[in-house]
Design a protein around this motif. Sequence first.
Motif, short mmCIF file in Angstrom:
data_model
loop_
_atom_site.label_atom_id
_atom_site.label_comp_id
_atom_site.label_asym_id
_atom_site.label_seq_id
_atom_site.Cartn_x
_atom_site.Cartn_y
_atom_site.Cartn_z
N TYR A 159 0.81 -1.21 0.00
CA TYR A 159 0.00 0.00 0.00
C TYR A 159 0.84 1.26 0.00
N ARG A 211 -8.41 -3.79 6.46
CA ARG A 211 -9.30 -3.46 5.36
C ARG A 211 -9.87 -2.05 5.55
N SER A 252 -3.14 -5.91 -1.56
CA SER A 252 -4.39 -6.66 -1.47
C SER A 252 -4.38 -7.47 -0.19
N ALA A 265 -3.76 -12.49 -6.10
CA ALA A 265 -4.98 -11.71 -5.97
C ALA A 265 -5.44 -11.22 -7.34
N GLN A 266 -4.50 -10.76 -8.13
CA GLN A 266 -4.85 -10.27 -9.46
C GLN A 266 -5.33 -11.43 -10.34
N ARG A 316 -8.75 -11.94 -9.51
CA ARG A 316 -9.57 -10.87 -10.06
C ARG A 316 -9.84 -11.10 -11.55
#
Lengths: 406, 271, 358, 332, 274
Positions: C72, C201, C284, C341-342, C345
């Motif tokens: 992040y 989160r 993520s 994670a991608q 997705r």
Amino acid sequence: DLVFPSLSYRTGPYAAGGIPFADGYADYFTMVNARDGGIGGVPIKMIECETGYNTEKGVECYESTKGEGALVYQPLSTGITYQLIPKVTADGIPMHTMGYGRTSAANGKVFSNVFNYPANYWNGASNAVNHILDINDGNIEGKTIALVYHNSAYGKEPIRTLEELSKKHGFKLSLLAVDHPGQEQKSQWLQIRREKPDYVVMYGWGVMNQVAVQEAANIRFPMENFIGIWWSGGEHDVLPAGDAANGYKALTFHGVGKDYPVFADVQKYVVEPGNAAGAGDQIGTAVYNRGFYAAMLAVEAAKTAQEIHGVKDITPAMMRDGMEALVIDEAKMTALGMPNFGPSFSVSCENHGGPGLGGVAQWDAGAKEWKLISDYAPSDMEVIGELIVEDSMAFAAENNIEERCN
Amino acid sequence: MNAIDSYLTPDGRTIGAPVMEMKNITLRFGGVVAIKDISFDIREGEIRAIIGPNGAGKSSMLNVMNGFYHPQEGEVHFRGEKRGPMRPHQIAHQGIARTFQNIALFKGMSTLDNIMTGRLTHMKTGMLSQIKWWGAAQREETANRELVEKIIDFLEIQTIRKTPVGRLPYGLQKRVELGRALAAEPKLLLLDEPMAGMNVEEKEDMSRFILDVNDEFGTTIALIEHDMGVVMDIADRVVVMDYGKKIGDGTPEEVRTNQDVIDAYLGVAHD
Amino acid sequence: MIYREAGDFKTSYAKDQQTFPIAFDRWGYFITLAFAFLVVPFIINDYWINAVVLPFLIYAIAAIGLNILTGYCGQVSLGSGGFMAVGAYAAYKLMTGFPDLNIVFVIFLSGGVTALVGMLFGLPSLRIKGFYLAVATLAAQFFLVWLFNKVPWFYNYSASGQISAPERSIFGYAVTGANALPAVSYLFCLCFVVILAWAARNLTRGANGRKWMAIRDMDIAAEIIGVNPLKTKLTAFGVSSFYIGIAGAMLFAVYLGAAEVGEAFGISKSFLILFMVIIGGLGSIFGSFAGAAFMVLMPVLLKNVMVGQLGWPTDMAAHFEFVIVGGLIVLFLIVEPHGLAQLWRLAKEKLRLWPFPH
Amino acid sequence: MSANFYFGVEVFLNGLMAGVMYSLVALGFVLIFKASGIFNYAQGVMALFAALTLVGFQNGQIPFAHLINAIFGTDLHHFGWHMPAFLAILCALGVMILFAFLVERYILKHLVNQEPIILFMATIGLAYFMEGFGDLMWGSDIKKLDVGIPQGGNIWLEENTAFLGGEDFYGFYLDNLDIWATVLAAILVTSLVLFSQYTKTGRALRAVADDHQAALSVGISLRSIWVIVWSIAGFVALVAGIMWGSKSGVQFSLSLIALKALPVLMLGGFTSIPGAIIGGLIIGVGEKMFEFLIGAPFLGGATENWFAYMLALLFLVFRPQGLFGEKIIERV
Amino acid sequence: MLDTTENSETLLEVNNIEVIYNHVILVLKGVSLSVPKGGITALLGGNGAGKTTTLKAISNLLHSERGEVTKGSIKYRGNAVADLNPAALVKSGVIQVMEGRHCFEHLTVEENLMTGSYTRRASRAELAQDLEMVYEYFPRLRERRKSQAGYTSGGEQQMVAIGRALMSRPETVLLDEPSMGLAPQLVEEIFGIVKDLNEKEGVSFLLAEQNTNVALRFAHYGYILESGRVVMDGPAAELRENPDVKEFYLGMSDEGRKSFRDVRSYRRRKRWLS
Ligand SMILES: Nc1ncnc2c1ncn2[C@@H]1O[C@H](COP(=O)(O)OP(=O)(O)OP(=O)(O)O)[C@@H](O)[C@H]1O
Ligand SMILES: Nc1ncnc2c1ncn2[C@@H]1O[C@H](COP(=O)(O)OP(=O)(O)OP(=O)(O)O)[C@@H](O)[C@H]1O
Ligand SMILES: [Mg+2]
Ligand SMILES: [Mg+2]
């Protein structure tokens, strides 16, 4: 089957020592199976599990093998030992940490399931000092001893003992820490060159050993005044330095070399049928013999357990009792084809550490072999015993453990 | 410099007192003099254009205005006060927002998040209530979100709300960047070539936005642009720079007929 | 159509901001949670808990922590091992110094201590960036390990420098020490994981998260739009270290039971956690879990297959394990640089379009 | 002057030498970083692998013998030859070049234009892979490496400086191996600097590091650049592997020397070849002097690891791009 | 103006290509175009129309963006481009000036220019001469030759990018928004250079431009791209007369140029969409 897990490390930074130990440990069991059909007729099943000297993998190995009815653990890593002490105690499985691990586990009153006979780190420190005393006719007042140690839990173990001994014998102790992995020891050896200690004692493991021997040779430190603990006394530690390593000494609590009748059996029952563990090229090396010796002790303890309980298919709890009642004497060893392979000793409820006898081996670079140059001599239990009590009681207090054996 | 306090634009808007005054600014990079002793002001409610050939020091001037570059000489006055040494983020909190010549969007975030970052100077809930989320943090988030959605509507970028900006075509990225700057509700908005890489249709849109922002929110705007058509049409006053020097300052009409400007920048007199 | 989002309209911004905007995902999440809390404790055995589940949960916390910092906020850190050590030693000192202190507090406090240390080592990040910073964080790693090794106060002057966790319990159930029941320590960790993941989160979806991401994506632009870089980076270091410290404390107290700093919290730990974060997906939370699961499960799985099923010699299996894990990491990065994670997705995007290719 | 002063000087000199040894490893990092913006964590493992290969060739070890034996139940170990050192070095170099090809073909090619951290991770994956692969190929036992480089204190120097410091002083101690390392490093650095600053390829390397896509767009073939650079880095790794391997034997821990090179890299700057050397010297001297003056007497020793990093960190706070690194361009 | 339509050979042929990013985002939906030898071909269209994508597909740079040509073919001199790597393409004479400059930040301006000549085997003297040529075109660069490209202004970087491409002595140049961020005077100059090279050296150009006005003034032929499709093409002169093009791309209404101040948000529907 009698299950003996072998938490080995044939990879990673300490593989050089891990491989021969694991080989020796395995070969002995293989031999017993092939020659005697197991222990008391029950075959041995050895489960090897790779830890990579990593504590978490060690735990994984422990958990994955304990369900198989593992009789005794020999984790060959001080870190993993600490991890397993509470676990084996809770699970009622004995653990044997031979020449390593938590020294104060020698106090059987506190550590019910942990054994570290026949010698531990503190014995080693005292053995080394005793050897120096011997050379100097019992007087080392004013001499300097430098301790070069692996900067970890393992390496720090002998410090307290040496400090006590230095008070007692009046030598000066100088401490030199070497960080993992220990490839670069220039500072330490320049310091030794500068301070000219009379003796150097080393607690090293892995690459640190070779580098230290090499550096000592480089600065032309007299090799016969350089004494390593048993974990610094493998062939692979001295071979790279070549002739320069001649005269280097290392402690040991078991026989070195191949000159024992039992190795004929190994040849016959293990090597020739092609069942040797690993590459089979380690037989007779110091660390191999140590693994071999450890397995022998395990088998003897199992036999003892079978005798005590009158059952052949023993449980871990029975194995523990067997270990606690283990007696090793010369007669037994001779019968096993291993005369004088190790000290005679017996284990008791109070004393899980044995007598702490240790000998000194010296490296002969020409012949490329270790030679035992002393008998298995006792260590200074007066000093060590006190330390053991102190440390184990602290542990007992922290963990609310009640003393046993009373 | 300018004696008058306010003036009237051709289309009848009143332009107020200076919001920002640049006084004798000199900026050097090693041997390169990017800005040489330049003074001018930007007044409340006006659209002030800065033009000049490439490498004239226009972007550097914006960088001085928002505190990213610190001029070796000269003073910057913002809303009548002299500005001391300040970090760019402090200046942002005073109400100056900008867009960049080389798009400086946050590539890993969606359009919506990018524009929401423009609101950061207005969002105040503490860490703990953020962790809790329900309550203050969520309320604040929703309130700001509403405002941002207005901007999104205004810029007509609803469809790309959740698209990561890295994937957007250049023109839309510029629009998102404008959105981010607008979201800060700035007193002074600095735009560095907002219309580069757009075709006429898109420039028309963009001009519309800029004029609307200026009109509706009364935001003061400083604008760098190479398209003279746009500059002539929407700017109230124009500063012309060349090689770090100011060579012209005045209404578009004055500038356009200024011979220095024609020589240095326009090449030919534009229609 | 199994997976759908059409017809799932949001009528308020609050709804639109929820964690799982798609009903299908939301239900999947609730079911997973219910399963984890209500079913797993009853079916789990010693091996699974100790070899897989506990490390997975604990590393997931650490991975979330590092993901906050690296994923992040864009600050690559190789000091996680050191920070975990801070957590572990803080926990040890607190447990032995204040035997009556509840273990939950101990763990949170350890996180707090680590947060402070993390912020201290985060200070240089204002000037040092990118790989320079990554390497600089190794200073923290090596220094902290040295410190805990060298200063006997940290390990209560024990002879070897090992620390071992005394038994502590909660509601009468032991969670640390040898007598802790697997289900108890599992639930204990699970609670922490759920709470911390939820907090992470929330922290990352609002203003805070945007500040971090702005700094990550372009720190100069972020500063110009009003983000205070020092403060933002320090909060990232703080929060991240808080998580990592908690993970360290739990790793020591709940999972390992005993630890030696150089071995348990060495540099390889730092790399391990970074791996999890990257394999899982930078930026993520879900990715942190995926990465932790991958890095914990993969070796165990490989080992069990190669040694348990195929009966290979352990050393060869270990070598192959390196080869395979290394190869898989590279493969993953090639297939999808943005992590599991991608991948997930994209799979969902595909599903959404299914059965049409575009 | 007192003997103590000369001891200090001796530590200083040895620090310089140790620094050179670190630089040998750091150079490999710099090369690859400079040429592709990749922070190649596998550099240490490459050194290990190169050394393993060299020893393997020298001793005529059969690659994958262990594996083959396990599968086919054979008992292979050695070809039975003993290769001269020079030839073995050439062969090992050949393997490293092949390795460069494979890395390009199977990894880098697919990762063009990715973020640096992704590339970094890929190299860690590669490091894992090679660690296992090297062990499979050559076995994980410890091996002795000897290509004829002399080792041990330099007696000539010792004897001729002994008069300096009075009775307690034996004369300066320098390891012959280190002296050799210094000579090699000097040659390496000079030729690499010339290569990267004054050749077309050198310029292309730097271009690639800045922007993969733009480099492609002007026709720089990333593939050949990468093969070239990784080959050179492989060569540097081989040199480092030989020097460190002679010192401590060839085995797993050799790969950990990468960790000793990182502070050097940081201090000298990731992109500067001379920086790698000067950084190495500063780190070497710094950590040895610190250990000598403060670490060992007051802090209980073993401070070198962290001190090197702290020292580098301190430098970075003042120069974020290291001493000689390219300035980090910050513009909007 | 050169008449290029009929008899000249086709250098570059793009045939009905489809491009997908990331395996899911379909961007070009069947684009065909051809660039004749010695011609200047303009590729026009709004933001996101797919101009850049088309150029990248041609120069084979899509891979590095995780894009893929999934259908159709691109041929340069009859050879499929897909088989060549970007470097080989440059060697065979096609070079792209990328959108958004993409200078090598840490290299000096002059070094940047020199990288352009990477694929050439030219003597020092030749290179020096070409360098001189670029400096003639862009005197501003001569002044800044020793500064790192990362520190030059946006326009200067654009000049570097164009100059760098010229250094490769190309046969075909793919120019992506060359006028972006350049002062009006310079825009004229750049197109002057394009024209110059085209006429004197026979270099062919495919240029993606937003500045339709100028582009159509200099180009011979134009394609208009919208949402990944070619919606209109024709000789530049014709396009300039098309009422839609006039309104949407040239900003002219029936009464001449509109003022930007007067446009309303309202927009007329484009004829080709109806
Ligand atoms: N950080 C810096 N370091 C060194 N030189 C700089 C820096 N910033 C700008 N310059 C130089 O200052 C001069 C002015 O740059 P600036 O970016 O302000 O130009 P500009 O007017 O915006 O031009 P353009 O229209 O091309 O964007 C240029 O020559 C540029 O190279
Ligand atoms: N790397 C990418 N990943 C995903 N989508 C992309 C990517 N690059 C471009 N696109 C998409 O492809 C479409 C076409 O983009 P492209 O850059 O080709 O447009 P353009 O015509 O060059 O626009 P502009 O004039 O703004 O430069 C856009 O909708 C964009 O969102
Ligand atoms: Mg500019
Ligand atoms: Mg484009």
